[in-house]
Design an enzyme around this catalytic site. Sequence first.
Site, PDB file in Angstrom:
ATOM      1  N   LYS A  23       8.793  13.772 -41.086  1.00  0.00           N
ATOM      2  CA  LYS A  23       8.520  13.795 -42.531  1.00  0.00           C
ATOM      3  C   LYS A  23       8.096  15.180 -43.001  1.00  0.00           C
ATOM      4  O   LYS A  23       8.418  15.585 -44.116  1.00  0.00           O
ATOM      5  CB  LYS A  23       7.448  12.762 -42.893  1.00  0.00           C
ATOM      6  CG  LYS A  23       7.966  11.339 -42.783  1.00  0.00           C
ATOM      7  CD  LYS A  23       7.154  10.344 -43.560  1.00  0.00           C
ATOM      8  CE  LYS A  23       7.869   8.999 -43.581  1.00  0.00           C
ATOM      9  NZ  LYS A  23       7.179   7.964 -44.326  1.00  0.00           N
TER      10      LYS A  23
ATOM     11  N   LYS B 212      17.844   6.551 -39.284  1.00  0.00           N
ATOM     12  CA  LYS B 212      17.500   5.194 -39.736  1.00  0.00           C
ATOM     13  C   LYS B 212      17.666   5.054 -41.249  1.00  0.00           C
ATOM     14  O   LYS B 212      17.544   6.035 -41.985  1.00  0.00           O
ATOM     15  CB  LYS B 212      16.081   4.831 -39.297  1.00  0.00           C
ATOM     16  CG  LYS B 212      14.973   5.503 -40.070  1.00  0.00           C
ATOM     17  CD  LYS B 212      13.644   4.758 -39.872  1.00  0.00           C
ATOM     18  CE  LYS B 212      12.641   5.269 -40.887  1.00  0.00           C
ATOM     19  NZ  LYS B 212      11.530   4.386 -41.148  1.00  0.00           N
TER      20      LYS B 212
ATOM     21  N   LYS C  14      13.912   4.630 -47.285  1.00  0.00           N
ATOM     22  CA  LYS C  14      13.729   4.692 -48.742  1.00  0.00           C
ATOM     23  C   LYS C  14      13.880   6.120 -49.239  1.00  0.00           C
ATOM     24  O   LYS C  14      14.288   6.359 -50.363  1.00  0.00           O
ATOM     25  CB  LYS C  14      12.309   4.269 -49.131  1.00  0.00           C
ATOM     26  CG  LYS C  14      11.909   2.870 -48.823  1.00  0.00           C
ATOM     27  CD  LYS C  14      10.522   2.636 -49.445  1.00  0.00           C
ATOM     28  CE  LYS C  14       9.713   1.636 -48.654  1.00  0.00           C
ATOM     29  NZ  LYS C  14       8.809   2.246 -47.691  1.00  0.00           N
TER      30      LYS C  14
HETATM   31  N1  AQP Z   1      15.698   1.325 -40.820  1.00  0.00           N
HETATM   32  C1  AQP Z   1      14.779   0.426 -40.487  1.00  0.00           C
HETATM   33  N2  AQP Z   1      15.078  -0.576 -39.626  1.00  0.00           N
HETATM   34  C2  AQP Z   1      14.148  -1.508 -39.292  1.00  0.00           C
HETATM   35  N3  AQP Z   1      12.888  -1.511 -39.782  1.00  0.00           N
HETATM   36  C3  AQP Z   1      12.547  -0.538 -40.642  1.00  0.00           C
HETATM   37  N4  AQP Z   1      11.406  -0.247 -41.311  1.00  0.00           N
HETATM   38  C4  AQP Z   1      11.581   0.850 -42.073  1.00  0.00           C
HETATM   39  N5  AQP Z   1      12.831   1.319 -41.914  1.00  0.00           N
HETATM   40  C5  AQP Z   1      13.458   0.482 -41.040  1.00  0.00           C
HETATM   41  C6  AQP Z   1      10.192  -1.054 -41.216  1.00  0.00           C
HETATM   42  O1  AQP Z   1       9.782  -1.406 -42.531  1.00  0.00           O
HETATM   43  C7  AQP Z   1       8.365  -1.494 -42.562  1.00  0.00           C
HETATM   44  C8  AQP Z   1       7.820  -0.807 -43.757  1.00  0.00           C
HETATM   45  O2  AQP Z   1       8.021   0.569 -43.693  1.00  0.00           O
HETATM   46  P1  AQP Z   1       7.170   1.535 -44.638  1.00  0.00           P
HETATM   47  O3  AQP Z   1       7.617   1.428 -46.018  1.00  0.00           O
HETATM   48  O4  AQP Z   1       5.732   1.319 -44.466  1.00  0.00           O
HETATM   49  O5  AQP Z   1       7.467   2.936 -44.079  1.00  0.00           O
HETATM   50  P2  AQP Z   1       8.654   3.544 -43.338  1.00  0.00           P
HETATM   51  O6  AQP Z   1       8.725   3.022 -41.945  1.00  0.00           O
HETATM   52  O7  AQP Z   1       8.450   4.987 -43.476  1.00  0.00           O
HETATM   53  O8  AQP Z   1       9.914   2.992 -44.160  1.00  0.00           O
HETATM   54  P3  AQP Z   1      11.066   3.792 -44.828  1.00  0.00           P
HETATM   55  O9  AQP Z   1      11.913   2.827 -45.557  1.00  0.00           O
HETATM   56  O10 AQP Z   1      11.767   4.671 -43.886  1.00  0.00           O
HETATM   57  O11 AQP Z   1      10.340   4.651 -45.919  1.00  0.00           O
HETATM   58  P4  AQP Z   1      10.202   6.189 -46.077  1.00  0.00           P
HETATM   59  O12 AQP Z   1      11.567   6.685 -46.371  1.00  0.00           O
HETATM   60  O13 AQP Z   1       9.256   6.301 -47.246  1.00  0.00           O
HETATM   61  O14 AQP Z   1       9.662   6.746 -44.814  1.00  0.00           O
HETATM   62  C9  AQP Z   1       7.847  -0.946 -41.238  1.00  0.00           C
HETATM   63  O15 AQP Z   1       7.512  -2.048 -40.404  1.00  0.00           O
HETATM   64  C10 AQP Z   1       9.019  -0.219 -40.680  1.00  0.00           C
HETATM   65  O16 AQP Z   1       9.021  -0.232 -39.267  1.00  0.00           O
END
Ligand code: AQP
Length: 344
Positions: free
Chosen positions: A122, A206, A209
Amino acid sequence: MTDQAPAPYAGPKRVLSGVQPTGDLHLGNYLGALVKFARLQHETQTFIFVADLHALTEWVDPKKLKSNVREITAAYLATGLDPKVATIFAQSAVPEHAELAWVFNCVARLGWLDRMTQFKDKAGKHKERSSVGLYTYPVLQAADILVYRATHVPVGEDQRQHLELTRDIAQKFNHDFEAPGFFPLPEALTQGPGARIMSLRDGSVKMSKSDPSDASRINLTDDADAIAQKVRKARTDADVLPEKVDDLAGRPEAQNLVGVYAALAGKTSQEVLDEYAGQGFGAFKPKLADLAVSVMGPIGGEMRRLLADPAEIDRILGAGAERARAVAAPVLADVKRIVGYWAG
Ligand code: AQP
């Protein structure tokens, strides 16, 4: 306050997890996290929160934060979380999380945080311009979990390293303060076909968001046309689908789409290949699009219905925060006594 030795955790299996209100939820969040929450609530005590303190680690428009919290709550409800069964709340409504995080900041070691790959991903090339909060994010995450003495944490694969850190913090706290077993060592629940959903534009990263390309993900709020179009445009290769899962190796996009189909249909990837082996993506993608629309379409509709009544969402979050604090406050009081706070 007494000088009695702190009691080891001997309570029931307790599940905790959360999602950051940082943008539209997508298929990865749904399959990696939300689906599991809805299932687990019927098996054991379940605490699910919206991580609005975590959202502050990167810039978020203050005017949008509250509505983002409501949107994630609506997604929880639309995917089957029942506020009468699970405890659903916003992180900022339970100040015990942040208070315990301070103690854990003093337990965790710099060397442990230096190893966190999510921070490296990040922060990218501009580490020195990242917030200190982004760096200590996994420490707050440990507090989120341990302030409920949670034993199981349903998350996607990407969070496994943070869970290891939580266990290290719990272990060091129990050891340093001579409080054996006070904090349980929580386990990550990452099993399942949706544990790691990849971007539709690049099978090596992956689904996320924060990916600038909206075409890289299927959002929970996408309508049927948008879902079908994103599946149709998803990157693939020119080969047909093989007979065996092992033969998907080296074909990350194909592997991902088969995995997505399997997770949405509640099948294994092998069962999907048994049905589609020998067919190209021209035939497979429309079937996947139909399946994705049939599963995701109703969720988006239900979210829109719930979001039309924000007062009801706020009421649910308020009641959940009260229930959460009733569990977290005594744990924090014990921690203060254990570490020797002057003020209890
Ligand atoms: N690609 C993914 N496949 C499976 N699980 C996923 N999670 C996120 N991306 C995937 C799971 O979703 C939960 C919530 O995630 P979060 O919003 O707390 O943060 P994150 O992991 O950082 O999710 P994002 O979507 O990738 O957001 P950004 O882009 O803001 O970093 C967690 O249980 C995560 O494992």
